[in-house]
Design a protein around this motif. Structure first.
Motif, PDB file in Angstrom:
ATOM      1  N   MET A  93       0.804   9.242  -5.931  1.00 48.15           N
ATOM      2  CA  MET A  93       1.178  10.634  -5.710  1.00 48.15           C
ATOM      3  C   MET A  93       2.113  11.102  -6.812  1.00 48.15           C
ATOM      4  O   MET A  93       2.024  12.207  -7.309  1.00 48.15           O
TER       5      MET A  93
ATOM      6  N   ILE B 234       1.570  14.207  -9.657  1.00 45.00           N
ATOM      7  CA  ILE B 234       2.438  15.364  -9.890  1.00 45.00           C
ATOM      8  C   ILE B 234       2.842  15.437 -11.354  1.00 45.00           C
ATOM      9  O   ILE B 234       2.859  16.505 -11.954  1.00 45.00           O
TER      10      ILE B 234
ATOM     11  N   ALA C 271      11.147  19.030  -4.051  1.00 43.49           N
ATOM     12  CA  ALA C 271      11.777  17.978  -3.264  1.00 43.49           C
ATOM     13  C   ALA C 271      12.052  16.716  -4.076  1.00 43.49           C
ATOM     14  O   ALA C 271      13.069  16.042  -3.860  1.00 43.49           O
TER      15      ALA C 271
ATOM     16  N   SER D  11       0.752   3.967  -2.923  1.00 46.52           N
ATOM     17  CA  SER D  11       0.344   5.349  -2.693  1.00 46.52           C
ATOM     18  C   SER D  11       1.432   6.302  -3.181  1.00 46.52           C
ATOM     19  O   SER D  11       1.139   7.373  -3.694  1.00 46.52           O
ATOM     20  N   PHE D  12       2.670   5.878  -3.028  1.00 41.82           N
ATOM     21  CA  PHE D  12       3.777   6.696  -3.534  1.00 41.82           C
ATOM     22  C   PHE D  12       3.637   6.869  -5.041  1.00 41.82           C
ATOM     23  O   PHE D  12       3.769   7.962  -5.574  1.00 41.82           O
TER      24      PHE D  12
ATOM     25  N   ASN E  78       3.494  24.569  -8.433  1.00 43.21           N
ATOM     26  CA  ASN E  78       2.533  24.132  -9.440  1.00 43.21           C
ATOM     27  C   ASN E  78       1.087  24.470  -9.093  1.00 43.21           C
ATOM     28  O   ASN E  78       0.173  24.155  -9.833  1.00 43.21           O
TER      29      ASN E  78
ATOM     30  N   ARG F 210       0.845  -1.189   0.000  1.00 40.26           N
ATOM     31  CA  ARG F 210       0.000   0.000   0.000  1.00 40.26           C
ATOM     32  C   ARG F 210       0.883   1.242   0.000  1.00 40.26           C
ATOM     33  O   ARG F 210       0.621   2.231  -0.684  1.00 40.26           O
ATOM     34  N   PHE F 211       1.930   1.133   0.778  1.00 38.40           N
ATOM     35  CA  PHE F 211       2.943   2.178   0.900  1.00 38.40           C
ATOM     36  C   PHE F 211       3.486   2.565  -0.470  1.00 38.40           C
ATOM     37  O   PHE F 211       3.481   3.712  -0.875  1.00 38.40           O
TER      38      PHE F 211
END
Lengths: 338, 228
Positions: free
Chosen positions: A13, A17, A323, A9-10, A185, A5-6
């Motif tokens: 995301m 972007i 980042a 989700s990354f 953005n 899941r980790f």
């Protein structure tokens, strides 16, 4: 399960972007527009080098502001520039072409840097700025007024997520940059630097002399150990458009303010690599891992800094980029001696 | 009287160690029970707030109302995750760099439970940096999550979920809101004056990150709290 899941989700995301930045890039320029953009870039780049001016500018980064006074003079001997930091600890930089001396009256120290390529406002563009249209779209904006002078706004929108956008305001007669705003953005200004007062034209050359003339009690520190090196360290996966503009061995001096009762950390030597896409810069610092540090990252305005231990080395990456770009750099630093 | 003060100091040091994830399993159970018994969760919250403020002024915000309750409910609804013991031993000795990782691990647990998306985005890449080669890196990026999972799951059996939720929320709520790109890396902050030297080396007129009043060599709640 948790890990999946980790990672998922990354990914989500990350894709999110990517979409935003794809949306921002828009249609490509025609040849005519490209030519116009190149002459604009040349003007913003050369104006601060050929003009005489003195002024005060304010740099705002997140909640922090810093005011500096700049005096620039050019003649047959080249450029002479004085930059006085008016907030916080007193600092004064005097630049003769590519040599910079920093006067620190509190500690009675002069720090000398040779072969300096980093640009100071209003000379923000790096030497490789001609490639900027490949990574930003340029759009003419409204006419505005900064420090009492009329200026034309230009909007630079990034073509990918590895850099921020900019709104530049350029003085109409001289082409000098009066204001630069860094935009994320969401079209929010996250950092800006602008003249609050500016005088163009002849300036009193005496004003560029260092304010500190009697240096008999002062101690002189040479920050540049070796100005052009090839250390064998590489950044394997640079964000698109970023090229190495400099690699040097330098001294990182002890922090300017240390409260009493603490032993100040010593100055030490590091390798510094500077990468630029023409507008934004990323610095990579590499040093042996000697002291206790904590790994992590920090963001202030457009500036992101990440630190990481890698084997026996300590890596610090700083840049005015998002980042994810800094992370890409810090995760792809390798030692590959030839 | 003096005895009680000493007791309090010791207790607070224990809480501080718990915040930093420096307790072993036996101690953990004891301190959690004590926390619950003495209703010391405000101390716990304060220590977290101190830790946050040390990292950034931006984190000095109170929790939204009812956060603890909502977190506890979500946490209670999570399935139990059980891990074989052998996966747990990844770092044999404990250096101070590891304490930082441990700190991260504490946050990672919350991430996986309550705010997987946001936290994963911010911490995922950080955690996976720790290895030298690809293999180690994958292994380590899983291990910290698993390890703290085991620790917290066993703790929640022994005590009360609400307490554990309280344990983490002072840092969580603020951070969950930070999913705008401008703030995405604002999590693991360092108020280390050494950073300023690098900033100035990068850009001459850069505003400072730290100032003298916030001087800390390591963002460690234990030292901050006991120095109070």
């Amino acid at each position: 399960m948790q890990v999946n899941r980790f990672q998922l989700s990354f990914l989500v995301m990350y894709l999110g972007i990517g979409n935003i930045s794809a949306f921002a890039s828009g249609p490509s320029n025609t040849t005519d527009e490209k030519l116009e953009v190149q002459s604009l870039i040349k003007m913003i780049q050369s104006a601060p080098q050929k003009l005489n001016y003195s002024g005060t500018f304010v740099y705002q980064q997140a909640s922090q502001i810093r005011t500096s006074k700049i005096t620039h003079h050019v003649d047959a001997n080249g450029e002479l520039e004085k930059l006085e930091i008016l907030d916080g600890n007193s600092r004064e930089y005097v630049r003769k072409n590519d040599e910079v001396s920093c006067y620190l009256p509190d500690s009675k120290t002069v720090q000398v840097e040779k072969d300096v390529t980093q640009e100071v406002f209003p000379a923000l563009l790096a030497r490789n700025a001609t490639q900027l249209p490949d990574f930003y779209t340029f759009k003419k904006g409204e006419v505005s007024r900064v420090a009492g002078l009329e200026c034309q706004t230009y909007v630079m929108s990034p073509r990918d997520g590895a850099r921020y956008g900019y709104r530049l305001c350029v003085e109409k007669q001289s082409g000098l940059l009066l204001r630069a705003q860094t935009v994320n953005n969401h079209d929010e200004v996250i950092e800006q630097i602008a003249f609050t007062q500016l005088k163009l034209g002849d300036i009193d050359k005496n004003k560029i002399k260092p304010s500190f003339q009697n240096l008999s009690q002062w101690h002189i520190e040479n920050l540049t150990v070796q100005s052009n090196i090839s250390s064998g360290w590489i950044v394997k996966s640079l964000p698109a458009g970023f090229v190495k503009t400099k690699e040097l061995k330098r001294v990182i001096s002890a922090p300017p303010s240390i409260p009493s009762g603490r032993k100040p950390p010593n100055s030490h030597q590091v390798i510094q690599m500077i990468f630029s896409d023409g507008m934004a810069a990323i610095s990579v610092f590499i040093e042996p891992n000697m002291e206790q540090h904590s790994e992590g990252s920090l963001q202030q305005g457009a500036m992101t800094i990440m630190t990481k231990r890698q084997g026996d080395y300590w890596l610090t990456v700083v840049g005015e980029v998002p980042a994810n770009a800094i992370r890409q750099v810090v995760n792809s630093i390798e030692f590959k001696p030839k | 009287m003096a005895n009680k003060m000493m007791n309090d100091t010791l207790k607070r040091e224990n809480i501080s160690a718990l915040v930093d994830g420096e307790l072993n399993n036996g101690e953990l159970e004891l301190v959690l029970k004590q926390l619950l018994f003495d209703k010391e969760d405000d101390v716990w919250n304060t220590y977290h707030l101190i830790g946050d403020v040390v990292r950034s002024d931006d984190l000095a915000a109170p929790l939204s109302s009812g956060f603890t309750q909502r977190f506890a409910e979500k946490f209670a609804a999570e399935p139990l995750l059980l891990m074989p013991e052998k996966h747990v031993k990844v770092f044999p000795e404990k250096s101070s760099a590891q304490r930082v990782r441990q700190y991260l691990r504490t946050y990672l647990t919350v991430a996986s439970v309550a705010a997987a998306a946001v936290f994963a985005f911010m911490f995922g890449p950080l955690v996976s940096q720790f290895g030298q080669d690809k293999y180690v890196s994958t292994q380590l990026s899983k291990a910290p999550v698993m390890q703290s999972e085991v620790q917290l799951v066993s703790a929640s059996n022994a005590t009360d979920n609400t307490l554990l939720a309280t344990a983490e929320d002072s840092s969580t709520d603020e951070k969950v809101q930070m999913n705008t790109p401008a703030k995405e890396a604002a999590i693991e902050m360092m108020r280390d004056p050494r950073i300023d030297s690098y900033l100035i080396a990068h850009q001459r007129f850069s505003p400072a990150i730290s100032n003298a009043a916030q001087y800390v060599t390591q963002a460690n709640t234990a030292t901050t709290a006991s120095g109070k």
